[in-house]
Structures are given as structure tokens and as C-alpha cells.
Design a protein around this motif. Structure first.
Motif, PDB file in Angstrom:
ATOM      1  N   LYS A  52       0.859  -1.195   0.000  1.00  0.00           N
ATOM      2  CA  LYS A  52       0.000   0.000   0.000  1.00  0.00           C
ATOM      3  C   LYS A  52       0.890   1.238   0.000  1.00  0.00           C
ATOM      4  CE  LYS A  52      -0.375  -0.775   4.990  1.00  0.00           C
ATOM      5  NZ  LYS A  52       0.570  -1.906   4.928  1.00  0.00           N
ATOM      6  N   THR A  53       0.310   2.393  -0.348  1.00  0.00           N
ATOM      7  CA  THR A  53       1.077   3.640  -0.429  1.00  0.00           C
ATOM      8  C   THR A  53       1.751   4.009   0.885  1.00  0.00           C
ATOM      9  OG1 THR A  53      -0.375   4.441  -2.203  1.00  0.00           O
ATOM     10  CG2 THR A  53       0.953   6.080  -1.044  1.00  0.00           C
ATOM     11  N   PRO A  54       1.092   3.850   2.060  1.00  0.00           N
ATOM     12  CA  PRO A  54       1.786   4.164   3.318  1.00  0.00           C
ATOM     13  C   PRO A  54       3.089   3.386   3.513  1.00  0.00           C
ATOM     14  CG  PRO A  54      -0.569   3.996   3.718  1.00  0.00           C
ATOM     15  CD  PRO A  54      -0.342   3.563   2.299  1.00  0.00           C
ATOM     16  N   ASP A  55       3.222   2.208   2.894  1.00  0.00           N
ATOM     17  CA  ASP A  55       4.469   1.449   2.996  1.00  0.00           C
ATOM     18  C   ASP A  55       5.628   2.240   2.396  1.00  0.00           C
ATOM     19  OD1 ASP A  55       2.883  -0.501   4.072  1.00  0.00           O
ATOM     20  OD2 ASP A  55       3.000  -1.860   2.348  1.00  0.00           O
ATOM     21  N   VAL A  56       5.374   2.849   1.236  1.00  0.00           N
ATOM     22  CA  VAL A  56       6.414   3.636   0.566  1.00  0.00           C
ATOM     23  C   VAL A  56       6.672   4.929   1.340  1.00  0.00           C
ATOM     24  CG1 VAL A  56       7.160   4.573  -1.657  1.00  0.00           C
ATOM     25  CG2 VAL A  56       5.534   2.679  -1.608  1.00  0.00           C
ATOM     26  N   GLN A  57       5.613   5.524   1.878  1.00  0.00           N
ATOM     27  CA  GLN A  57       5.767   6.745   2.676  1.00  0.00           C
ATOM     28  C   GLN A  57       6.610   6.470   3.919  1.00  0.00           C
ATOM     29  OE1 GLN A  57       1.589   7.548   3.152  1.00  0.00           O
ATOM     30  NE2 GLN A  57       1.523   8.961   1.399  1.00  0.00           N
ATOM     31  N   TRP A  58       6.404   5.309   4.552  1.00  0.00           N
ATOM     32  CA  TRP A  58       7.210   4.935   5.716  1.00  0.00           C
ATOM     33  C   TRP A  58       8.681   4.816   5.341  1.00  0.00           C
ATOM     34  CZ3 TRP A  58      10.153   0.461   6.045  1.00  0.00           C
ATOM     35  CH2 TRP A  58      10.758   0.217   7.284  1.00  0.00           C
ATOM     36  N   LEU A  59       8.963   4.183   4.203  1.00  0.00           N
ATOM     37  CA  LEU A  59      10.343   3.995   3.770  1.00  0.00           C
ATOM     38  C   LEU A  59      11.010   5.348   3.524  1.00  0.00           C
ATOM     39  CD1 LEU A  59      12.592   2.046   3.027  1.00  0.00           C
ATOM     40  CD2 LEU A  59      11.675   1.968   0.694  1.00  0.00           C
ATOM     41  N   LYS A  60      10.302   6.244   2.896  1.00  0.00           N
ATOM     42  CA  LYS A  60      10.840   7.593   2.649  1.00  0.00           C
ATOM     43  C   LYS A  60      11.157   8.288   3.971  1.00  0.00           C
ATOM     44  CE  LYS A  60       9.572  12.059   0.574  1.00  0.00           C
ATOM     45  NZ  LYS A  60       9.357  12.820   1.847  1.00  0.00           N
ATOM     46  N   ALA A  61      10.281   8.152   4.957  1.00  0.00           N
ATOM     47  CA  ALA A  61      10.466   8.816   6.248  1.00  0.00           C
ATOM     48  C   ALA A  61      11.688   8.289   6.989  1.00  0.00           C
ATOM     49  CB  ALA A  61       9.217   8.655   7.096  1.00  0.00           C
ATOM     50  N   VAL A  62      11.872   6.962   7.003  1.00  0.00           N
ATOM     51  CA  VAL A  62      13.005   6.404   7.754  1.00  0.00           C
ATOM     52  C   VAL A  62      14.327   6.643   7.037  1.00  0.00           C
ATOM     53  CG1 VAL A  62      11.605   4.677   8.948  1.00  0.00           C
ATOM     54  CG2 VAL A  62      12.716   4.081   6.778  1.00  0.00           C
ATOM     55  N   LEU A  63      14.313   6.670   5.713  1.00  0.00           N
ATOM     56  CA  LEU A  63      15.547   6.907   4.966  1.00  0.00           C
ATOM     57  C   LEU A  63      15.954   8.368   5.009  1.00  0.00           C
ATOM     58  CD1 LEU A  63      15.143   4.700   1.743  1.00  0.00           C
ATOM     59  CD2 LEU A  63      16.463   4.196   3.805  1.00  0.00           C
ATOM     60  N   ASN A  64      14.962   9.258   5.077  1.00  0.00           N
ATOM     61  CA  ASN A  64      15.229  10.697   5.026  1.00  0.00           C
ATOM     62  C   ASN A  64      15.125  11.351   6.397  1.00  0.00           C
ATOM     63  OD1 ASN A  64      16.076  12.545   3.085  1.00  0.00           O
ATOM     64  ND2 ASN A  64      14.041  13.458   2.872  1.00  0.00           N
ATOM     65  N   ASN A  65      14.937  10.511   7.427  1.00  0.00           N
ATOM     66  CA  ASN A  65      14.819  10.989   8.808  1.00  0.00           C
ATOM     67  C   ASN A  65      13.737  12.065   8.951  1.00  0.00           C
ATOM     68  OD1 ASN A  65      15.422  10.974  11.527  1.00  0.00           O
ATOM     69  ND2 ASN A  65      17.053  12.497  11.344  1.00  0.00           N
ATOM     70  N   GLU A  66      12.572  11.743   8.418  1.00  0.00           N
ATOM     71  CA  GLU A  66      11.429  12.656   8.506  1.00  0.00           C
ATOM     72  C   GLU A  66      10.476  12.169   9.601  1.00  0.00           C
ATOM     73  OE1 GLU A  66      11.416  13.590   3.689  1.00  0.00           O
ATOM     74  OE2 GLU A  66       9.870  12.344   4.596  1.00  0.00           O
ATOM     75  N   LYS A  67       9.457  12.946   9.865  1.00  0.00           N
ATOM     76  CA  LYS A  67       8.465  12.578  10.870  1.00  0.00           C
ATOM     77  C   LYS A  67       7.726  11.318  10.422  1.00  0.00           C
ATOM     78  CE  LYS A  67       4.475  14.274  13.437  1.00  0.00           C
ATOM     79  NZ  LYS A  67       3.523  15.392  13.659  1.00  0.00           N
ATOM     80  N   ARG A  68       7.693  10.328  11.296  1.00  0.00           N
ATOM     81  CA  ARG A  68       7.030   9.066  10.964  1.00  0.00           C
ATOM     82  C   ARG A  68       5.540   9.143  11.284  1.00  0.00           C
ATOM     83  NH1 ARG A  68      12.560   9.557  11.230  1.00  0.00           N
ATOM     84  NH2 ARG A  68      13.653   7.566  11.441  1.00  0.00           N
ATOM     85  N   SER A  69       4.782   8.337  10.556  1.00  0.00           N
ATOM     86  CA  SER A  69       3.347   8.227  10.820  1.00  0.00           C
ATOM     87  C   SER A  69       2.988   6.760  10.982  1.00  0.00           C
ATOM     88  CB  SER A  69       2.540   8.829   9.671  1.00  0.00           C
ATOM     89  OG  SER A  69       1.159   8.590   9.853  1.00  0.00           O
ATOM     90  N   ARG A  70       2.141   6.467  11.945  1.00  0.00           N
ATOM     91  CA  ARG A  70       1.686   5.096  12.160  1.00  0.00           C
ATOM     92  C   ARG A  70       0.323   4.849  11.515  1.00  0.00           C
ATOM     93  NH1 ARG A  70       3.373   3.934  18.492  1.00  0.00           N
ATOM     94  NH2 ARG A  70       5.564   4.544  18.289  1.00  0.00           N
ATOM     95  N   LYS A  71      -0.183   5.839  10.842  1.00  0.00           N
ATOM     96  CA  LYS A  71      -1.515   5.738  10.232  1.00  0.00           C
ATOM     97  C   LYS A  71      -1.464   4.861   8.984  1.00  0.00           C
ATOM     98  CE  LYS A  71      -5.414   8.735   9.057  1.00  0.00           C
ATOM     99  NZ  LYS A  71      -5.842  10.149   8.860  1.00  0.00           N
TER     100      LYS A  71
END
Length: 342
Positions: A202-221
Motif C-alpha cells: 500500500k502507499t503508506p508502505d512507501v511513505q514509511w520507507l521515505k520517512a526512515v531513509l530521510n529521517n522525517e516525521k514518521r506516521s503510524r496511520k
């Protein structure tokens, strides 16, 4: 009467019956072995220098006979160029395509900047692969040294290697995972050069990867289980699996409709997906640690590393019986081979 020994001779008819019985028993045993062999452990070790064992194109030829419209003309991992040409526009949304997720995928791919296999693999003349499942059958299997001798060792989700090396080996070429299954130490459970291959459901999977690789704010939604908020992995070791392989697994091996994913919730497991991926990538495909307990067996654990039972799969979107049939067909067609009982 045999006058030399003093013993009575057995009637000739009894000897014929005995011979026929022995021959019949032997025939039954041979037939049983030939029928059962695909589900039995391989009777040989995989030698690193054994070029005879690997025949280029063998798996591809067999897969052509079983999988409709089978082709290897698809990249293993997503790359930035996939989104710059109209001919590559996807007809499906995740997990079967990239429709609607192109923008976020481009941002992640710009971070990783690597979309290929390592040179150490690319330069091999023949690719011998083993897909290591997470099943209980690996416990006390002593297959660690055998698994380590394959060219490519695929592992799944959060299955540990540390402290289980004797049974599962310690070589990891790539690990297929999704965010909810990334709750492991990437450095402890992998090799320094192991590829971390995201399976985007799902799209949130890719958003999570971007956040952890770029040290951005994570979302659990948007997750059914909270993914890790800190994930120490090198961006150059990260790949995103081409959703094409999920499409083939669902539509060709499981005969699941992918046109209305909301109506048809059944989705392939990471394990069956990895087997499909290996069919498109490798010249030899072996599996180990696949298979679930009987549905009536509520006490047998399903993994080699934790004490959960089949009951935990009840609310998932996976149909393990359906998948077992698909794997059995691949075994019977000798497209793949099993190193453990199935």
C-alpha cells in the motif's frame, strides 16, 4: 524330498507366489518414491563449484509450460526510468501496480539511487537460489551449511538468523519485507551487503520507507501493526520490488482477481511472492522451510523462531491452503525443489 539335505522341497507354486509378492512390493515402493520425491528433502548438497547442477534457462523453460504468458522481460526492482515513459504506466494500484503512487515512489527512488543487483551476483554465469521460508520445519534441520552454499539466499520478513545459524545459515543476499515485518535489527540479522527489498502492499508502505531513509516525521496511520520508527539501513542497500511479481503470483499462481482488490481480499504471502520472484530471476530455484501444520492442529507452531500457531493467520488476508496447492503444483512440475518436507 531332497535326499542330500533330508528337507522337503517347497511346492513350485509357493515359490512363484513368493517371487511375485517380492516384485509387487518393490514396484509399489518405487511408485511411492517417484510420487513422493518432490516433497522429500534433496538427497544432495549444493557444492559451490558444481557447475553441472546449474543449467541456464532450465527454470524458465519449465515455467513457460505452467504459467500463462510467462516472460522474464520485467525488471526485478523499480527504477526511476519506469515513471518517465507513458508505455510504463501501470493499470493497477498497489500491491499489483504503481498507479497513484508514482510521485512518492519517485521520491524514494531518488534517495536510494540503486536499482540493480550487486556486481557480485551480476557477474555469476548461473544463479542458484534458495528461498528460505520461516516454517517450523527448519527447526533442528541442520541445513545451515547447505543454505550458505547457494549463490542467492532469499529470506522473508523478520525471520532471524542470529542464534539459528545451524539450521538456517547466515548468508542473506536479499530480504523481502514490508513495514510491519521490519521489526528486526537489519545489521544483526543480515550481512553488510544484504539487499533490503520492500514489498509495497500500500502507499503508506512507501511513505514509511521515505520517512526512515530521510529521517522525517514518521506516521503510524494506515498500518495494521506499528512499523519501526527507527530503522538503521543504508539507502544504497534498499530496493523496491516490482509489483509485477505480486500481480503474477495472485493472478497466475493463485487465480485471484486483481481487478477489484477490495472485493477479493486474498493476497499472496511474502513467501509465495518470493518463489515467483525467484522463478523470474534464477536458473535453479530451491525452497526450504515452507508449509503450515494441518488446520486441525492448533498446537503446532508455524515458525522456527517463535511460539505462534496457525490461529494467528485466521484474520489475515492469506489463504494458506490455496498457497500450499500452488507450491505443490510447482514441486510436481519439478520447476522448484524442496529441501525440507512439504
Amino acid at each position: 524330498m531332497d535326499f542330500a539335505t533330508g528337507r522337503k522341497k517347497a511346492p513350485q507354486s509357493k515359490w512363484k507366489v513368493l517371487v511375485l509378492f517380492i516384485l509387487g512390493t518393490f514396484s509399489v515402493a518405487v511408485v511411492w518414491y517417484l510420487r513422493a520425491e518432490p516433497y522429500m528433502p534433496g538427497p544432495y548438497m549444493i557444492a559451490e563449484d558444481d557447475s553441472v547442477m546449474c543449467s541456464q534457462g532450465d527454470v524458465e523453460k519449465k515455467a513457460l509450460l505452467m504459467i500463462e504468458n510467462y516472460t522474464r522481460n520485467h525488471p526485478a526492482f523499480l527504477q526511476m526510468s519506469d515513471f518517465f515513459w507513458e508505455k510504463n504506466l501501470s493499470a493497477y494500484q498497489l500491491p499489483y501496480g504503481t498507479q497513484g503512487s508514482e510521485e512518492i515512489l519517485l521520491k524514494v527512488l531518488a534517495l536510494t539511487m540503486r536499482y540493480d543487483m550487486p556486481d557480485s551476483i551480476q557477474n555469476l554465469p548461473c544463479w542458484r537460489c534458495v528461498v528460505v521460508g520461516n516454517g517450523h520445519r527448519l527447526k533442528n534441520s541442520s541445513l545451515g551449511d547447505v543454505i550458505n552454499k547457494y549463490d542467492i539466499v532469499m529470506r522473508l520478513n523478520n525471520a532471524p538468523v542470529h542464534k539459528y545459524e545451524h539450521d538456517v545459515g547466515n548468508k542473506t543476499t536479499m530480504r523481502l519485507f514490508y513495514p510491519e515485518s521490519a521489526d528486526f535489527d537489519p545489521n544483526l540479522q543480515n550481512n553488510p551487503d544484504s539487499l533490503m527489498v520492500l514489498v509495497p502492499f500500500k502507499t503508506p508502505d512507501v511513505q514509511w520507507l521515505k520517512a526512515v531513509l530521510n529521517n522525517e516525521k514518521r506516521s503510524r496511520k494506515g498500518f495494521w501493526k506499528s512499523p519501526p520508527l527507527i530503522w538503521d539501513v543504508k539507502p544504497e542497500n534498499v530496493r523496491i520490488l516490482n509489483p509485477y511479481f505480486m500481480e503474477v503470483t495472485a493472478s497466475k499462481l493463485l487465480n485471484v482477481s486483481i481487478k477489484s482488490p477490495r472485493k477479493h481480499k486474498e493476497k499472496p504471502t511474502t513467501g509465495l511472492l518470493a518463489i515467483t520472484f525467484a522463478l523470474h530471476l534464477c536458473d535453479v530455484v530451491h525452497i526450504a522451510g515452507f508449509g503450515y501444520p494441518e488446520t486441525t492442529n492448533n498446537k503446532q507452531t508455524i515458525h522456527y523462531y517463535e511460539q505462534i500457531t496457525l490461529k494467528s493467520m485466521a484474520d489475515s488476508d492469506h489463504n494458506v491452503s490455496h498457497e500450499a496447492q500452488a507450491i505443490r503444483r510447482l514441486l510436481e512440475a519439478r520447476i522448484i525443489r524442496n529441501l525440507t518436507h512439504f
